[in-house]
Design a protein around this motif. Structure first.
Motif, PDB file in Angstrom:
ATOM      1  N   ILE A 100       0.876  -1.180   0.000  1.00 54.62           N
ATOM      2  CA  ILE A 100       0.000   0.000   0.000  1.00 54.62           C
ATOM      3  C   ILE A 100       0.908   1.223   0.000  1.00 54.62           C
ATOM      4  O   ILE A 100       1.220   1.815   1.035  1.00 54.62           O
ATOM      5  N   CYS A 101       1.369   1.581  -1.189  1.00 51.09           N
ATOM      6  CA  CYS A 101       2.374   2.634  -1.350  1.00 51.09           C
ATOM      7  C   CYS A 101       1.691   3.987  -1.554  1.00 51.09           C
ATOM      8  O   CYS A 101       0.722   4.095  -2.305  1.00 51.09           O
ATOM      9  N   HIS A 102       2.228   5.004  -0.873  1.00 50.46           N
ATOM     10  CA  HIS A 102       1.690   6.353  -0.950  1.00 50.46           C
ATOM     11  C   HIS A 102       2.661   7.294  -1.655  1.00 50.46           C
ATOM     12  O   HIS A 102       3.882   7.151  -1.497  1.00 50.46           O
TER      13      HIS A 102
ATOM     14  N   LEU B  11      -2.712   8.634  -3.304  1.00 53.40           N
ATOM     15  CA  LEU B  11      -2.101   9.922  -3.603  1.00 53.40           C
ATOM     16  C   LEU B  11      -2.560  10.932  -2.554  1.00 53.40           C
ATOM     17  O   LEU B  11      -3.771  11.109  -2.342  1.00 53.40           O
ATOM     18  N   LEU B  12      -1.608  11.568  -1.893  1.00 47.13           N
ATOM     19  CA  LEU B  12      -1.902  12.580  -0.878  1.00 47.13           C
ATOM     20  C   LEU B  12      -1.396  13.932  -1.370  1.00 47.13           C
ATOM     21  O   LEU B  12      -0.257  14.030  -1.836  1.00 47.13           O
ATOM     22  N   ILE B  13      -2.226  14.953  -1.263  1.00 46.60           N
ATOM     23  CA  ILE B  13      -1.890  16.267  -1.811  1.00 46.60           C
ATOM     24  C   ILE B  13      -1.973  17.305  -0.705  1.00 46.60           C
ATOM     25  O   ILE B  13      -3.008  17.415  -0.017  1.00 46.60           O
ATOM     26  N   ASP B  14      -0.912  18.068  -0.534  1.00 46.28           N
ATOM     27  CA  ASP B  14      -0.915  19.140   0.463  1.00 46.28           C
ATOM     28  C   ASP B  14      -1.982  20.172   0.114  1.00 46.28           C
ATOM     29  O   ASP B  14      -2.143  20.567  -1.040  1.00 46.28           O
TER      30      ASP B  14
ATOM     31  N   ASP C  25      -3.458  18.108   5.341  1.00 38.04           N
ATOM     32  CA  ASP C  25      -2.873  19.326   5.889  1.00 38.04           C
ATOM     33  C   ASP C  25      -1.383  19.145   6.136  1.00 38.04           C
ATOM     34  O   ASP C  25      -0.947  18.767   7.228  1.00 38.04           O
ATOM     35  N   GLY C  26      -0.603  19.374   5.099  1.00 39.87           N
ATOM     36  CA  GLY C  26       0.843  19.366   5.215  1.00 39.87           C
ATOM     37  C   GLY C  26       1.443  17.996   5.454  1.00 39.87           C
ATOM     38  O   GLY C  26       0.769  16.960   5.413  1.00 39.87           O
ATOM     39  N   VAL C  27       2.757  18.009   5.708  1.00 39.01           N
ATOM     40  CA  VAL C  27       3.476  16.754   5.898  1.00 39.01           C
ATOM     41  C   VAL C  27       2.968  16.008   7.123  1.00 39.01           C
ATOM     42  O   VAL C  27       2.925  14.776   7.140  1.00 39.01           O
ATOM     43  N   ASP C  28       2.529  16.740   8.147  1.00 36.73           N
ATOM     44  CA  ASP C  28       1.986  16.079   9.336  1.00 36.73           C
ATOM     45  C   ASP C  28       0.716  15.308   9.000  1.00 36.73           C
ATOM     46  O   ASP C  28       0.505  14.185   9.487  1.00 36.73           O
TER      47      ASP C  28
ATOM     48  N   ALA D 113      -0.030  14.095   6.058  1.00 34.27           N
ATOM     49  CA  ALA D 113       0.356  12.936   5.251  1.00 34.27           C
ATOM     50  C   ALA D 113       0.876  11.810   6.131  1.00 34.27           C
ATOM     51  O   ALA D 113       0.525  10.632   5.949  1.00 34.27           O
ATOM     52  N   ILE D 114       1.729  12.157   7.086  1.00 34.51           N
ATOM     53  CA  ILE D 114       2.296  11.148   7.994  1.00 34.51           C
ATOM     54  C   ILE D 114       1.187  10.469   8.790  1.00 34.51           C
ATOM     55  O   ILE D 114       1.181   9.234   8.946  1.00 34.51           O
TER      56      ILE D 114
END
Length: 423
Positions: A234-236, A269-272, A330-333, A335-336
């Motif tokens: 499950i790659c992001h 796919l995650l988008i800021d 909402d940002g890298v946080d 996404a993590i």
């Protein structure tokens, strides 16, 4: 009527005994013999290209009769180019340094003892895999290079291809004066063979499952021998606020569309949010134009009418097809947080020009492979310079990430004294 369960038990016991005997011989084989065996196996594959393709046609017919998806059929299919790739991979493995006997560390202690820690084969590897016949060559070659015998149990849909490939591996072994039984294939389609392998603690030293979630879960639950877990891919891909648009387009499209049926294909796919508000998400349209079904959160489905509203089950799903889940975070946080909740610990990528954001992504996530500005499709032992891989281990013990020849070894301590005694 014969008891088929007992027949399978006898077959597996015989394979285990032969593998254990071969492993003892292979552990002491010199590097030149192993290289000769692998080169001869590669030659045999190329000589028998027509035979392999003919066997693969039978497998494809069987696979289609089981209504395998297009992506799974792609994983199953072999042609001249892919057979050449198998042979090339086998030769690359042949050319790698021999890990067996490598001195990992050496030191002396005040008592006068001299101690060396050296690599040694694991013994017998059991590999259980599904519809990728090339695993037969990759796993066989890596086990041979690392001095291990291997028992291969392929999926029923690729058994004809695997038989011919295994015969080439055995021919290579015999040409080098090594036992052909060092690489064996379970040729029965009876599912009881898997259960038997998982209980062969006296014959098999480690099991490597390479397949879907159901297979891996069964292996982990039932195995009585150690397991190198190859869980879902499950790659992001996370597009950070500082991402370069051109790099983003290339990385997103390749991560999803190059080959959808492999474990390194992007599934989410995650988008800021700041990036989306400033630049939109043109790569979403490009994915759709390439034939990818995008299942998005409310923000994306409102912005793109063709985006299908995602369900809760779409997050953390391994589609292995032309489908991707997508959401704004909402940002890298953010996404993590999403990856921690829905990821499988396989491979995750950040697209960014911000070194601090990349370092945060790298340090706070614990996936086996983390990438910056590179396609997740590079999650592959061959691309890592390992020649090939037997799988991507997502656990944290012994081996992690691409499992190559070096990861198929353990170590032992060689201790020398001079009449040294302990007071």
């Amino acid at each position: 009527m014969p008891d088929t369960h007992l027949d399978v038990q006898r077959i597996m016991a015989a394979l285990g005994e032969d593998a254990r005997t071969a492993a003892r011989e292979l552990a002491n084989a010199n590097s030149a013999a192993k290289t000769e065996a692998l080169d001869a196996a590669a030659d045999c594959m190329l000589r028998n290209t027509d035979q392999i393709i003919s066997a693969n046609v039978r497998d494809l017919e069987y696979g289609r009769s089981k209504s395998l998806s297009h992506a799974m059929i792609d994983r199953l299919a072999l042609d001249e180019g892919r057979i050449q790739d198998m042979a090339d991979s086998t030769r690359r493995i042949a050319g790698l340094p021999d890990p067996v006997g490598e001195v990992m560390a050496e030191w002396s202690v005040p008592s006068g003892l001299k101690i060396r820690r050296v690599r040694t084969p694991l013994g017998v590897i059991g590999v259980i895999y599904e519809s990728r016949p090339n695993v037969t060559a990759d796993a066989g070659a890596l086990c041979l290079k690392s001095g291990n015998a291997v028992i291969l149990r392929c999926g029923s849909e690729c058994i004809h291809s695997a038989k011919v490939i295994r015969e080439c591996m055995a021919e290579g072994l015999q040409a080098a004066g090594l036992p052909g039984s060092a690489i064996q294939l379970v040729t029965t389609r009876d599912r009881a063979a898997v259960g038997a392998m998982l209980a062969m603690s006296e014959s098999i030293d480690v099991i490597v499952p390479r397949g879907g979630k159901g297979l891996v879960a069964r292996v982990q639950e039932e195995a009585r021998v150690p397991v190198f877990a190859h869980l879902e891919g499950i790659c992001h891909v996370y597009v950070d606020r500082s991402a370069d648009p051109e790099k983003t387009m290339r990385v997103v499209l390749n991560s999803k569309t190059r080959r959808t049926g492999i474990c390194g294909a992007a599934e989410c796919l995650l988008i800021d949010r700041e990036y989306f508000e400033a630049a939109g998400a043109p790569f979403v349209r490009e994915l759709q134009d390439a034939g990818v079904e995008v299942r998005g959160d409310e923000t994306l489905s409102e912005a793109f009418p063709e985006v299908i509203p995602a369900s809760d089950d779409d997050w953390g799903c391994e589609f292995l097809d032309m489908v991707i889940a997508a959401r704004v975070v909402d940002g890298v946080d953010g996404a993590i947080e999403h990856i921690r909740r829905h990821g499988s610990g396989h491979t995750d990528c950040i697209v960014t020009e911000d070194d601090h954001a990349a370092e945060t992504f790298f340090s706070r996530l614990d996936s086996a492979i983390l990438m910056k500005n590179a396609s997740t499709q590079f999650a592959d032992g061959g691309e890592f310079g390992l020649g090939a891989e037997i799988g991507i281990a997502t656990g944290k013990l012994h081996a992690r990430g691409p499992v190559g020849a070096e990861q198929l070894t353990s170590f032992k301590y060689l201790v020398e004294g001079n009449g040294t005694i302990r007071p």
